[in-house]
Design a protein around this motif. Structure first.
Motif, PDB file in Angstrom:
ATOM      1  N   LEU A 120     -44.308 -27.408 -15.165  1.00  0.00           N
ATOM      2  CA  LEU A 120     -44.560 -26.626 -16.509  1.00  0.00           C
ATOM      3  C   LEU A 120     -43.321 -26.052 -16.349  1.00  0.00           C
ATOM      4  O   LEU A 120     -43.149 -25.179 -14.565  1.00  0.00           O
ATOM      5  CB  LEU A 120     -46.140 -26.202 -15.390  1.00  0.00           C
ATOM      6  CG  LEU A 120     -47.090 -26.954 -15.630  1.00  0.00           C
ATOM      7  CD1 LEU A 120     -47.942 -26.081 -14.633  1.00  0.00           C
ATOM      8  CD2 LEU A 120     -47.585 -27.135 -16.503  1.00  0.00           C
ATOM      9  N   ALA A 121     -42.281 -25.615 -16.624  1.00  0.00           N
ATOM     10  CA  ALA A 121     -40.863 -25.580 -16.958  1.00  0.00           C
ATOM     11  C   ALA A 121     -40.525 -25.594 -15.815  1.00  0.00           C
ATOM     12  O   ALA A 121     -40.021 -24.494 -15.401  1.00  0.00           O
ATOM     13  CB  ALA A 121     -41.700 -23.732 -17.437  1.00  0.00           C
ATOM     14  N   ALA A 148     -47.240 -16.443 -18.316  1.00  0.00           N
ATOM     15  CA  ALA A 148     -45.768 -16.547 -17.937  1.00  0.00           C
ATOM     16  C   ALA A 148     -44.328 -16.474 -18.993  1.00  0.00           C
ATOM     17  O   ALA A 148     -43.805 -15.722 -18.966  1.00  0.00           O
ATOM     18  CB  ALA A 148     -45.181 -15.458 -16.687  1.00  0.00           C
ATOM     19  N   MET A 149     -44.400 -17.659 -19.245  1.00  0.00           N
ATOM     20  CA  MET A 149     -43.740 -18.763 -19.274  1.00  0.00           C
ATOM     21  C   MET A 149     -43.706 -18.333 -20.688  1.00  0.00           C
ATOM     22  O   MET A 149     -42.642 -18.262 -21.975  1.00  0.00           O
ATOM     23  CB  MET A 149     -43.587 -19.622 -19.266  1.00  0.00           C
ATOM     24  CG  MET A 149     -43.298 -21.044 -17.462  1.00  0.00           C
ATOM     25  SD  MET A 149     -41.307 -20.026 -17.312  1.00  0.00           S
ATOM     26  CE  MET A 149     -42.200 -17.992 -15.784  1.00  0.00           C
ATOM     27  N   HIS A 153     -40.304 -16.684 -22.543  1.00  0.00           N
ATOM     28  CA  HIS A 153     -39.336 -17.825 -23.435  1.00  0.00           C
ATOM     29  C   HIS A 153     -40.096 -18.303 -24.633  1.00  0.00           C
ATOM     30  O   HIS A 153     -39.203 -18.687 -25.104  1.00  0.00           O
ATOM     31  CB  HIS A 153     -39.232 -18.573 -22.062  1.00  0.00           C
ATOM     32  CG  HIS A 153     -38.936 -18.044 -21.257  1.00  0.00           C
ATOM     33  ND1 HIS A 153     -37.345 -17.967 -20.786  1.00  0.00           N
ATOM     34  CD2 HIS A 153     -39.464 -18.315 -19.466  1.00  0.00           C
ATOM     35  CE1 HIS A 153     -37.506 -17.299 -19.249  1.00  0.00           C
ATOM     36  NE2 HIS A 153     -38.442 -17.750 -19.095  1.00  0.00           N
ATOM     37  N   ALA A 154     -41.114 -17.445 -24.866  1.00  0.00           N
ATOM     38  CA  ALA A 154     -41.619 -17.913 -26.338  1.00  0.00           C
ATOM     39  C   ALA A 154     -41.446 -19.036 -26.170  1.00  0.00           C
ATOM     40  O   ALA A 154     -41.893 -20.029 -27.355  1.00  0.00           O
ATOM     41  CB  ALA A 154     -40.160 -17.749 -27.450  1.00  0.00           C
ATOM     42  N   GLY A 155     -42.033 -20.220 -25.567  1.00  0.00           N
ATOM     43  CA  GLY A 155     -42.825 -21.326 -25.477  1.00  0.00           C
ATOM     44  C   GLY A 155     -42.293 -22.078 -23.865  1.00  0.00           C
ATOM     45  O   GLY A 155     -41.937 -21.674 -23.469  1.00  0.00           O
ATOM     46  N   ILE A 156     -42.501 -23.436 -23.507  1.00  0.00           N
ATOM     47  CA  ILE A 156     -42.461 -24.063 -22.709  1.00  0.00           C
ATOM     48  C   ILE A 156     -43.407 -24.949 -22.450  1.00  0.00           C
ATOM     49  O   ILE A 156     -42.981 -26.101 -23.882  1.00  0.00           O
ATOM     50  CB  ILE A 156     -44.086 -23.940 -21.946  1.00  0.00           C
ATOM     51  CG1 ILE A 156     -44.153 -24.380 -19.938  1.00  0.00           C
ATOM     52  CG2 ILE A 156     -45.334 -23.900 -22.358  1.00  0.00           C
ATOM     53  CD1 ILE A 156     -45.153 -23.607 -19.324  1.00  0.00           C
ATOM     54  N   GLU A 164     -42.832 -38.650 -19.309  1.00  0.00           N
ATOM     55  CA  GLU A 164     -42.505 -37.790 -21.218  1.00  0.00           C
ATOM     56  C   GLU A 164     -42.732 -36.123 -21.363  1.00  0.00           C
ATOM     57  O   GLU A 164     -42.980 -36.019 -19.897  1.00  0.00           O
ATOM     58  CB  GLU A 164     -43.880 -38.461 -22.409  1.00  0.00           C
ATOM     59  CG  GLU A 164     -43.460 -39.807 -22.725  1.00  0.00           C
ATOM     60  CD  GLU A 164     -44.485 -40.267 -23.114  1.00  0.00           C
ATOM     61  OE1 GLU A 164     -45.298 -39.382 -23.901  1.00  0.00           O
ATOM     62  OE2 GLU A 164     -44.366 -41.320 -24.214  1.00  0.00           O
ATOM     63  N   GLU A 165     -42.165 -35.511 -22.153  1.00  0.00           N
ATOM     64  CA  GLU A 165     -42.355 -34.151 -22.366  1.00  0.00           C
ATOM     65  C   GLU A 165     -42.971 -33.713 -23.028  1.00  0.00           C
ATOM     66  O   GLU A 165     -42.118 -33.979 -24.264  1.00  0.00           O
ATOM     67  CB  GLU A 165     -41.007 -33.646 -21.115  1.00  0.00           C
ATOM     68  CG  GLU A 165     -40.635 -32.336 -21.212  1.00  0.00           C
ATOM     69  CD  GLU A 165     -39.474 -31.423 -21.284  1.00  0.00           C
ATOM     70  OE1 GLU A 165     -39.267 -30.912 -20.069  1.00  0.00           O
ATOM     71  OE2 GLU A 165     -38.815 -31.243 -22.108  1.00  0.00           O
ATOM     72  N   ALA A 166     -43.384 -32.090 -23.060  1.00  0.00           N
ATOM     73  CA  ALA A 166     -43.851 -32.136 -24.281  1.00  0.00           C
ATOM     74  C   ALA A 166     -43.348 -30.337 -24.565  1.00  0.00           C
ATOM     75  O   ALA A 166     -43.586 -29.487 -23.169  1.00  0.00           O
ATOM     76  CB  ALA A 166     -45.271 -32.513 -24.539  1.00  0.00           C
ATOM     77  N   ARG A 167     -42.300 -29.850 -25.656  1.00  0.00           N
ATOM     78  CA  ARG A 167     -42.454 -28.301 -25.872  1.00  0.00           C
ATOM     79  C   ARG A 167     -43.032 -28.031 -26.698  1.00  0.00           C
ATOM     80  O   ARG A 167     -42.974 -28.229 -28.388  1.00  0.00           O
ATOM     81  CB  ARG A 167     -40.784 -28.271 -25.852  1.00  0.00           C
ATOM     82  CG  ARG A 167     -40.130 -29.273 -24.921  1.00  0.00           C
ATOM     83  CD  ARG A 167     -38.178 -29.112 -25.347  1.00  0.00           C
ATOM     84  NE  ARG A 167     -37.747 -29.777 -24.053  1.00  0.00           N
ATOM     85  CZ  ARG A 167     -37.087 -28.273 -23.099  1.00  0.00           C
ATOM     86  NH1 ARG A 167     -37.303 -27.465 -23.242  1.00  0.00           N
ATOM     87  NH2 ARG A 167     -36.417 -29.111 -22.449  1.00  0.00           N
ATOM     88  N   LEU A 168     -43.689 -26.756 -26.436  1.00  0.00           N
ATOM     89  CA  LEU A 168     -44.523 -25.954 -27.363  1.00  0.00           C
ATOM     90  C   LEU A 168     -43.874 -24.263 -27.512  1.00  0.00           C
ATOM     91  O   LEU A 168     -43.334 -23.858 -26.217  1.00  0.00           O
ATOM     92  CB  LEU A 168     -45.825 -25.990 -26.487  1.00  0.00           C
ATOM     93  CG  LEU A 168     -47.227 -27.713 -26.134  1.00  0.00           C
ATOM     94  CD1 LEU A 168     -47.878 -27.445 -25.572  1.00  0.00           C
ATOM     95  CD2 LEU A 168     -46.821 -28.459 -27.964  1.00  0.00           C
TER      96      LEU A 168
END
Length: 335
Positions: A120-121, A148-149, A153-156, A164-168
């Motif tokens: 998570l981040a 908090a992220m 940071h307006a995203g995580i 795999e990674e997902a950026r939201l």
């Protein structure tokens, strides 16, 4: 109420799904998966409705936050974490619980139920210390960390066990968490959360908008800041009754803004109240169910007019309060 006290009860109820005994017969993992699945189905329904209400009313609620609509699960919170891991096919402890319909998490397509999570981040929540069983604290930390992220940071970025990674990127929602309690039939709001027991009768109602009326009633308490008002003014029967009436009356406003049928508030109160309201009526912290249905119905003409003229039901400006938010009771009928 102590913060997250309901979560302890939630997880204690869930522990009944997964218990181990050295003298017991071999574990039926298919049955365990099915039991967890039934709980997750109910939680998915709650998260879907909660998200729709929280998104639909962002123009009027007192506080908004960035959110992605993701609910996590932690095997350490179960009564038998080892059984839970095997039942769900996990090697670690953290996985997806739900992704609310229409949320960034759901729209990404990456957050399928029980998909294992290791980051998570950049932080692996599996590495955080946990007790042997029924440890709910890590799950709180994980959700707080995500929030908090998103705020900072307006995203995580979320990393799955398969690499795999997902950026939201989040969207704004009204600031309330929705939690399913694993046992019991109560529904409560504490200013920050709406908590509903899995045995509440409305889970059996097939119409989503009627179920949404229950969630809207509890959400109304948070939007109208009733918990804080009662802390300041005292929780006398008269005060509680006024706040309950106010929450009832706001139900159709919240439903309308979320795209639900505001008439469903009357349907819910009639269906639920006529079968289950006896206990509440005896306490007299609420009006009788038939009076409650009438109070809800009385809001419908104004809501219909506002929706026709403005396309939204601005309850912040147009809703008549039963209490004075800054002081005590507003002018109204004698109790």
């Amino acid at each position: 109420m102590r913060p997250y006290g309901w979560r302890r009860a939630l997880l204690a109820g869930m522990a009944a799904l997964l218990t181990a005994n050295s003298d017991a017969p071999p574990v039926d993992y298919a049955a365990e998966r099915a039991a967890i699945g039934r709980y997750q189905d109910a939680d998915q329904r709650l998260q879907n409705v909660g998200w729709q209400l929280a998104r639909g009313n962002i123009a009027f609620c007192p506080r908004v936050i960035p959110a992605i609509g993701l609910q996590l699960q932690d095997m350490a919170s179960y009564g038998a974490p080892a059984i839970a891991r095997v039942a769900l096919g996990l090697t670690g402890d953290f996985a997806v619980q739900t992704a609310a319909r229409g949320s960034p998490a759901a729209q990404s397509g990456a957050f399928t139920r029980n998909r294992e999570i290791i980051g998570l981040a950049g932080f692996d929540p599996n590495q955080w210390p946990a007790g042997e069983k029924m440890d709910w604290q890590r799950l709180v930390w994980a959700h707080d960390h995500v929030d908090a992220m998103l705020a900072e940071h307006a995203g995580i970025a979320v990393t799955f066990a398969d690499g795999e990674e997902a950026r939201l990127t989040p969207v704004e929602v009204c600031a309330t968490r929705f939690e399913l309690m694993g046992a019991g039939g109560k529904a409560v709001a504490d200013g920050n959360r709406v908590v509903i027991g899995i045995d509440f009768p409305a889970f059996a109602y097939p119409e989503e908008d009627v179920f949404a009326a229950l969630v809207a009633h509890e959400l109304a308490h948070n939007f109208l800041e009733h918990d804080a008002w009662l802390d300041r003014n005292g929780r006398s029967r008269r005060h509680v009754r006024r706040t309950e009436r106010e929450a009832d009356r706001l139900i159709p406003w919240l439903l309308a803004n979320a795209g639900y049928d505001p008439q469903a508030g009357v349907t819910f109160m009639t269906r639920w109240g006529s079968r289950h309201d006896a206990g509440w009526l005896m306490l007299r912290n609420h009006d009788g169910w038939d009076e409650r249905a009438e109070f809800i119905a009385a809001e419908l003409p104004q809501i219909a007019d506002l929706m026709a003229r403005e396309g939204r039901a601005d309850w912040r400006a147009r809703f008549r309060r039963e209490i004075d938010p800054a002081k005590g009771l507003a002018a109204g009928p004698r109790e």
